[in-house]
Every structure is written in structure tokens, then in C-alpha cells.
Design an enzyme around this catalytic site. Structure first.
Site, PDB file in Angstrom:
ATOM      1  N   SER A   1       6.373  -0.049  -2.342  1.00 54.49           N
ATOM      2  CA  SER A   1       5.947  -1.334  -2.895  1.00 54.49           C
ATOM      3  C   SER A   1       5.505  -1.253  -4.348  1.00 54.49           C
ATOM      4  CB  SER A   1       4.838  -1.950  -2.033  1.00 54.49           C
ATOM      5  OG  SER A   1       3.823  -1.015  -1.785  1.00 54.49           O
TER       6      SER A   1
ATOM      7  N   HIS B   1       0.348  -0.990  -6.552  1.00 55.96           N
ATOM      8  CA  HIS B   1       0.990  -2.273  -6.838  1.00 55.96           C
ATOM      9  C   HIS B   1       0.698  -2.723  -8.268  1.00 55.96           C
ATOM     10  CE1 HIS B   1       0.738  -3.314  -2.260  1.00 55.96           C
ATOM     11  NE2 HIS B   1       1.550  -2.317  -2.519  1.00 55.96           N
TER      12      HIS B   1
END
Length: 277
Positions: A205, A257
Site C-alpha cells: 500500500s 502510506h
């Protein structure tokens, strides 16, 4: 007939043709051997009035007016000129999947499959317990946590976004650019996450956030570059990022992230004036 535009996305080409039909321009689509779609204006005498619409589409290909026109048609199929047919779904997906894209897809699936079979993939691929180990023979473990996924939903979510975003980058910016983003957006955010929570994390991610930020800002800085995302999609991902920091989503690699997103924005800004393929 007069050639208006060549695109590599059949559905986006069809939405533009639907929009042109709404305002009085009849067009046809043809497909070449490399799956590029050509948009042809049937009545060449309309060229001077159609040209401004082509320039407007190039400047803002993701504007809702084009998708709205496609919805009004009530037909999601791409219609090519007589004698041609749209490639099948599998062939279409495969044609958009470059070697770097495919290699990461396969690696993530294989690692997840082996972990489900009971093999110690986390112990083999997780971030090392000490940062200094990255300076030795375990340097590769700064990247490999990106290949680890802890549930099927985690895997599918990340791989969908990886495929969708990296296919644009690899086709328009090349294999090298995608590989650079992959390595940098895995290593640096992984280091950030390790400093915050230790070595117990994994997933693609952080790279996905880097690609999303890169594609979105590239589209804003260079609308004719062939890649971009609607602002609404970027807003959704930012909201998801903020929710992660609040703890609502449970244990999430928030620093990975955030770091990935910042790397993507920086690389898009650095590439703002470079020619595209």
C-alpha cells in the site's frame, strides 16, 4: 474520414466519441495491432469545428462531461468500425500489463500462497529487527515487506490498485520509471514505518499511495501526458489516509502510506517538464 486522435484506452475513446455524437459529430473507432484506438471524424468538412473539442479533451480527458455522455448512451461496449472487434477482457488486461507490473503481481501472489501453505514467509521477508542490518547482506529486506500481505482482502485491494496505476505509469513513463517508484516508495516508507512501529508490518500500500500521488499530480501538471486521475479519487485516498491515523481502521502502516504519497508527489513534480512516451 479525418483522424482526430489516437488513444490507448478504448473506453475513454468511446466516451469521447459519445460526447462528440451528442454535439453533432459522427465518429468511428479503429483498433491497430498494438491496441491503440484511432478516432476518425466521418465528415471531414466538420474538422475546423471539431478541432477545439479535441484540444479540450486532451487538456482534461477525465472531465465528467465525457463519462456523462457515455452514460446517456446506455451502452458500456466499445464500438469499432465494421470488420473490427474489441479485444477480449483477458487480452485487454494482458496488453496493459507490462513486465514490471506483472513481476510484482506474481511475486505478491506467490508469497501469499506460500504463507497460506504454512511456509515462514514473514520471517524470511519482513523488515530486519535492526536498521543497521540493511547495510549488510540483508539490504534486500528493506524492500521485501511490500510483498507481504496478511489477508486475501489486503492482497486483492493492493494488487488491484497496483495493476491499475502501474499500468498507466509503465506504458507512458517506461519500465525504468515504474521500477524507480517501486523501489524508492517501498524502501523509504518502510524505514519510516520501522522507526515508528518496529518490523511487524507489510503490504504494497505504501507503493500504491506513491503511484496514486504520482499519477494524480502528473495529470494536473501535464494534462497531455496520458495519465491522470479524477480529483475525487485522490480525495478518497486522502480521507482513507487520515482515517488510518485516527485508528478507526485498526493497525495500519500509516507512515508507509504517508511516505509513499510524498514520494509520488515529489517524483511527479520532478518529472513535470519531461517528455512522455
Amino acid at each position: 474520414m479525418k483522424l482526430l486522435l489516437v488513444l490507448d484506452d478504448p473506453r475513454r475513446a468511446q466516451s469521447f466519441v459519445d460526447y462528440l455524437a451528442d454535439i453533432g459529430f459522427k465518429c468511428e473507432l479503429t483498433l491497430d495491432d498494438e491496441h491503440n484506438v484511432s478516432i476518425w471524424l466521418v465528415d471531414e468538412s466538420q474538422w475546423l469545428t471539431a478541432e477545439p473539442e479535441v484540444k479540450r479533451f486532451i487538456a482534461e480527458p477525465l472531465h465528467p462531461r465525457y463519462q456523462d455522455a457515455a452514460w446517456r448512451q446506455g451502452d458500456t461496449q466499445v464500438h469499432f468500425a465494421k470488420g473490427q472487434s474489441q479485444p477480449g477482457l483477458f487480452r485487454d488486461v494482458l496488453s496493459r500489463t507490462g513486465p514490471v507490473n506483472m513481476l510484482v503481481l506474481l511475486a505478491c501472489v506467490i508469497v501469499y500462497g506460500f504463507s497460506r501453505l504454512g511456509l515462514p514467509m514473514f520471517e524470511l521477508l519482513a523488515f530486519p529487527p535492526q536498521l543497521s542490518l540493511l547495510l549488510g547482506l540483508d539490504f534486500w529486506r528493506g524492500f521485501t515487506p511490500a510483498l507481504l500481505h496478511f489477508s486475501l482482502m489486503h492482497l486483492v485491494f493492493n494488487l488491484f490498485w497496483w495493476w491499475y496505476l502501474s499500468s498507466m505509469v509503465e506504458r507512458r513513463r517506461g519500465h525504468g520509471k515504474l521500477l524507480l517508484l517501486l523501489l524508492v516508495a517501498a524502501l523509504l516508507p518502510n524505514v519510516m514505518q520501522f522507526l515508528t512501529s518496529g518490523p511487524y508490518f507489510g503490504g504494497l500500500s505504501g507503493v500504491v499511495y506513491a503511484l496514486l500521488a504520482y499519477v494524480w499530480l502528473s495529470g494536473r501538471l501535464n494534462p497531455m501526458g496520458g495519465i491522470g486521475l479524477p480529483d475525487g479519487m485522490a480525495v478518497i485516498m486522502v480521507v482513507w489516509l487520515v482515517l488510518g491515523f485516527t485508528g478507526v481502521l485498526g493497525p495500519v502502516a500509516n507512515l508507509a502510506h504517508l511516505g509513499g504519497g510524498l514520494i509520488g508527489l515529489l517524483q511527479a513534480w520532478l518529472d513535470r517538464a519531461k517528455p512522455v512516451r
